[in-house]
Design an enzyme around this catalytic site. Structure first.
Site, mmCIF file in Angstrom:
data_model
loop_
_atom_site.group_PDB
_atom_site.id
_atom_site.type_symbol
_atom_site.label_atom_id
_atom_site.label_comp_id
_atom_site.label_asym_id
_atom_site.label_seq_id
_atom_site.Cartn_x
_atom_site.Cartn_y
_atom_site.Cartn_z
ATOM 1 N N ASP A 1 0.865 -1.166 0.000
ATOM 2 C CA ASP A 1 0.000 0.000 0.000
ATOM 3 C C ASP A 1 0.915 1.233 0.000
ATOM 4 O OD1 ASP A 1 -2.167 1.656 -0.044
ATOM 5 O OD2 ASP A 1 -3.234 0.694 1.595
HETATM 6 C C1 BGC Z 1 -5.080 3.117 0.076
HETATM 7 C C2 BGC Z 1 -5.256 2.063 -0.985
HETATM 8 C C3 BGC Z 1 -5.162 2.680 -2.351
HETATM 9 C C4 BGC Z 1 -3.825 3.379 -2.469
HETATM 10 C C5 BGC Z 1 -3.593 4.011 -3.826
HETATM 11 C C6 BGC Z 1 -3.836 3.958 -0.163
HETATM 12 O O1 BGC Z 1 -3.774 5.037 0.694
HETATM 13 O O2 BGC Z 1 -5.003 2.496 1.331
HETATM 14 O O3 BGC Z 1 -6.482 1.415 -0.816
HETATM 15 O O4 BGC Z 1 -5.294 1.695 -3.333
HETATM 16 O O5 BGC Z 1 -3.773 4.411 -1.489
HETATM 17 O O6 BGC Z 1 -4.406 5.070 -4.067
#
Ligand code: BGC
Length: 750
Positions: free
Chosen positions: A296
């Site tokens: 993530d």
């Molecule tokens: C979130 C994810 C997301 C990623 C990219 C993160 O902050 O937890 O779910 O896919 O950002 O945008």
């Protein structure tokens, strides 16, 4: 031509057809085997040519971003694409812009390896569907799969070939803002929905230009954040992890999901992004996942504040050794992995494996055959917001509606209603209907609820609008006009709830009642003594104990997406009869959280005795249980019957019940099957969902609905953590929600 002249020619004909099918499917099978083999050979050949830096480049993902004039890439990151230091980009939008970036990778890098383009395509791309939690309330797997399909068609027309979805975190704490992105609290339903979404995004054939890679996230147990606070610590037992949180991820692997995303949280002291047990032993070892794992957003860097790495170098090492393939936005692999390999701390085998997986995904998408296959301006123009997609979004928004209360049949509005007051802070909003993670959905393309109602009413019916108050804050100046408006009308529709930023990521709330002074507004308006209907726009279960006292009806519409306004209007005026059922419990009191239907009985289940498991100041029961949702008609359940009171190990029984539509409308009902294992080697929940059927029953008619329950459906992780059913007594329940059920007993024989 006489086909069925004699029995033998008929047999011959059938055999010939069977042969053709077998032949065709064996061709398809051998084609796919040979494609796999040729991809593997191509990947090995490419890998052999790559420098260590180029390999690490493939393991690096950077974001583009939107400026006022359109999408842009940080010049620093653009340089990294040019030099092969970045192999994947997310948040870049539009066929034309993605073509430009792809062209940079293809024409300026030594090995011309195409980039992969990711985006959070969560509930639609430009045509926005209801938030995933809302969609789950449809209990309609086909519609959910189609919603993901439409999202993939639109996203892929804009150059995107990888979505960071589905989010399959089971969530039982509505304070956590991200409950809006998942499928609710139940693991069984969560698995089915996870599969449907993966199938929808990836389709049957990834080489088609309108299918995209799915990414199961957030691996794992992110939904169990303590006290519902986002990014907070998770500490669950191994049994709960395997029984509740992991199955939807396994379902994604089974459905062929090509990528996984690690979660921000730790589990029992080990953050997921450095969790070898989770990523390598369980996901790759136990489940045989062949795709790649992305972190993530900067979650490798976050191993430092988590307190398991002293610096980024150590964080990078822990993640690489745990099995992470791609670093999202953190630049840790880019800055430290080469040195870690050169010092011998990370074997180059880890790097090769990661790159192999990433290149394989790129090849599976067909990017080596044509890197620009997703950048088709013509397709982009044709597909985005096309009538077919808008219609699917409308149907999904209707199916997601849950009718929570309908006293005196306040809904649908009577034909005699000639003046309607539409009141509330969300009545005239467009942006809030899209909800969080609305990809490239535009508020300007949404019709507000008040406008949709204006469009829907017949000639001669007047709409009077008053905002009343803001979503948040305590300015009561608008109350007077709201009350006057209610007084002069025949019925009131209150549009209340949360604004779009109040759920989703980093949107935990400690108090999940209606925000601000909206309850007061409802109470003030209700004094006009007109039929009062609350329509809720929100991303999580709310505590509605106060609201339900002041209104006659409550229609839970969630963040319903681009076509939400029309869906609500259709429902309010009765051209659609709501059939959604909650997939998360609505608590009666904040202090009950976490609350879910499948809790354990405890050794002292609640009774009149003081020394039993209960609160002094609140009930144990939720306000609206899991599986609950009303219809404009009434369903009555009777005659639960089992074809046998004994089930053999490896066998099954059939359970049926009669459901009669005793009201005045045709209606759909989600008939639910639950089971309770009375005594096991470990304690079992008081009820567990094991099946459901959504059936249409005409008014005045009745239907027998049957379920087959197999002994394998009764399996769980026993005292020794083996997954198997245990002989003994069971109860089975059939009903229209998890609380109001018919029940019968059976035994599973040894
Ligand atoms: C979130 C994810 C997301 C990623 C990219 C993160 O902050 O937890 O779910 O896919 O950002 O945008």
């Amino acid at each position: 031509m006489i086909l069925f002249k004699s029995r033998s020619s008929k047999v011959f004909f059938i055999a010939a057809i069977a042969f053709c099918f077998a032949f065709q499917s064996s061709i398809a099978f051998s084609k796919s085997v040979s494609r796999k083999a040729s991809i593997a050979a191509m990947v090995e050949e490419l890998l052999a040519k790559m420098t260590l830096d180029e390999k690490i480049g493939q393991m690096t993902l950077f974001t583009s971003h939107w400026a006022n004039t359109g999408p842009t890439m940080d010049p620093k990151n653009l340089e990294q694409i040019r030099t092969g230091k970045c192999g994947a980009v997310f948040n870049a939008i539009s066929a034309e812009y993605i073509r430009q970036l792809q062209n940079t990778a293809i024409s300026e890098t030594r090995l011309k390896i195409p980039l992969i383009f990711g985006h959070d395509v969560i509930h639609g791309h430009r045509t926005i569907f209801p938030i995933p939690l809302a969609e789950s309330c449809s209990w309609d797997l086909n519609a959910i799969e189609q919603a993901a399909r439409v999202a993939a068609i639109e996203a892929s027309a804009q150059g995107i070939n990888w979505t960071f979805a589905p989010m399959v975190d089971i969530a039982r704490d509505p304070r956590w803002g991200r409950v809006s992105e998942g499928a609710g609290e139940d693991t069984y339903l969560g698995c089915l929905i996870a599969k449907a979404r993966v199938k929808g995004f990836q389709g049957e054939d990834l080489t088609k230009p309108d299918t995209i890679l799915a990414c199961a996230k957030h691996f794992a147990a992110y939904g169990a954040a303590q006290a519902g606070r986002d990014y907070h610590t998770v500490d669950v037992s191994e049994r709960t992890l395997f029984e509740t949180y992991l199955p939807p991820f396994k379902a994604c692997v089974d459905a062929g999901a090509r990528t996984f995303m690690t979660s921000f949280n730790e589990i029992a002291g080990v953050p997921s992004t450095a969790n070898r047990d989770l990523l390598t032993n369980i996901l790759r070892g136990l489940w045989n996942f062949q795709g790649f794992i992305v972190t993530d957003y900067t979650s490798i860097n976050e191993l430092i504040p988590h307190g398991i790495a002293a610096d980024e170098r150590e964080a990078g090492k822990l993640s690489a050794l745990a099995g992470v393939d791609m670093d999202m936005q953190g630049a840790v692999f880019m800055n430290h992995l080469a040195e870690l390999v050169n010092s011998g701390e990370v074997s180059v085998k880890y790097i090769d494996n990661a790159v192999r997986r990433i290149l394989t995904a790129k090849a599976e998408l067909g990017l080596f055959d044509d890197p620009f296959r997703y950048c088709d301006v013509k397709r982009e123009k044709e597909k985005l917001m096309c009538p077919r997609h808008l219609n699917s979004a409308l149907e999904m928004a209707k199916k997601s509606l849950v009718l929570l209360k309908n006293e005196k049949n306040a809904l649908p509005l009577k034909k005699s209603v000639k003046k309607i007051a539409v009141i509330g802070p969300l009545a005239d909003s467009t942006a809030d209907l899209l909800g969080n993670w609305h990809a490239v959905g535009l508020a300007s393309e949404v019709v507000s609820i008040v406008d949709a109602i204006r469009k829907a009413v017949p000639v001669g019916v007047d709409i009077h609008y008053a905002k009343g108050c803001d979503v948040n804050g305590n300015n009561r100046e608008g109350f007077r006009k709201a009350v006057e408006t209610a007084r002069k009308c025949d019925a009131v529709i209150l549009i209340l709830g949360e604004n779009e930023t109040m759920s989703g990521e980093a949107a935990s709330r400690a108090d999940i009642d209606l925000p601000g002074i909206q309850n007061e507004l409802a109470e003030a308006v209700s004094k006009a003594k007109k039929p009062t209907i609350a329509v809720l726009i929100n991303g999580r279960p709310l505590v509605l104990t106060r609201l339900q006292k002041s209104v006659d009806a409550i229609l839970e519409a969630w963040f319903p997406g681009t076509m939400g306004g029309k869906a609500i209007a259709d429902c309010v005026f009765g051209s659609y009869n709501p059939a959604g059922k909650l997939t998360m419990t609505f608590p009666a009191h904040l202090g009950q959280i976490p609350i879910h239907y499948n809790m354990k009985n405890t050794g002292r289940p609640m009774s009149d005795n003081k020394y039993t498991s209960k609160y002094l100041d609140a009930p144990n029961e939720p306000l609206y249980p899991f599986g609950y949702g009303l219809s404009y008609t009434k369903f009555s359940y009777s005659n639960i019957s089992l074809d046998s009171a004994e089930m053999k190990m490896g066998g099954s029984i059939n359970i049926s019940a009669d459901i009669a539509n005793t009201g005045n409308y045709d209606g759909e009902e989600v008939v639910q099957l639950y089971v309770r294992d009375i005594s096991g080697s470990v304690t079992r929940p008081v009820k567990e969902l094991k099946g459901f059927k959504k059936v249409l029953i005409e008014k005045g008619k009745s239907k027998k609905v049957s379920f087959e329950l197999k002994s394998e459906d009764l399996a769980f992780y026993g005292i020794d953590m083996s997954f198997a059913p245990e002989p003994g007594k069971f109860q089975v329940f059939v009903g229209g929600n998890s609380r109001d059920t018919l029940s019968a007993d059976f035994a599973l024989l040894p």
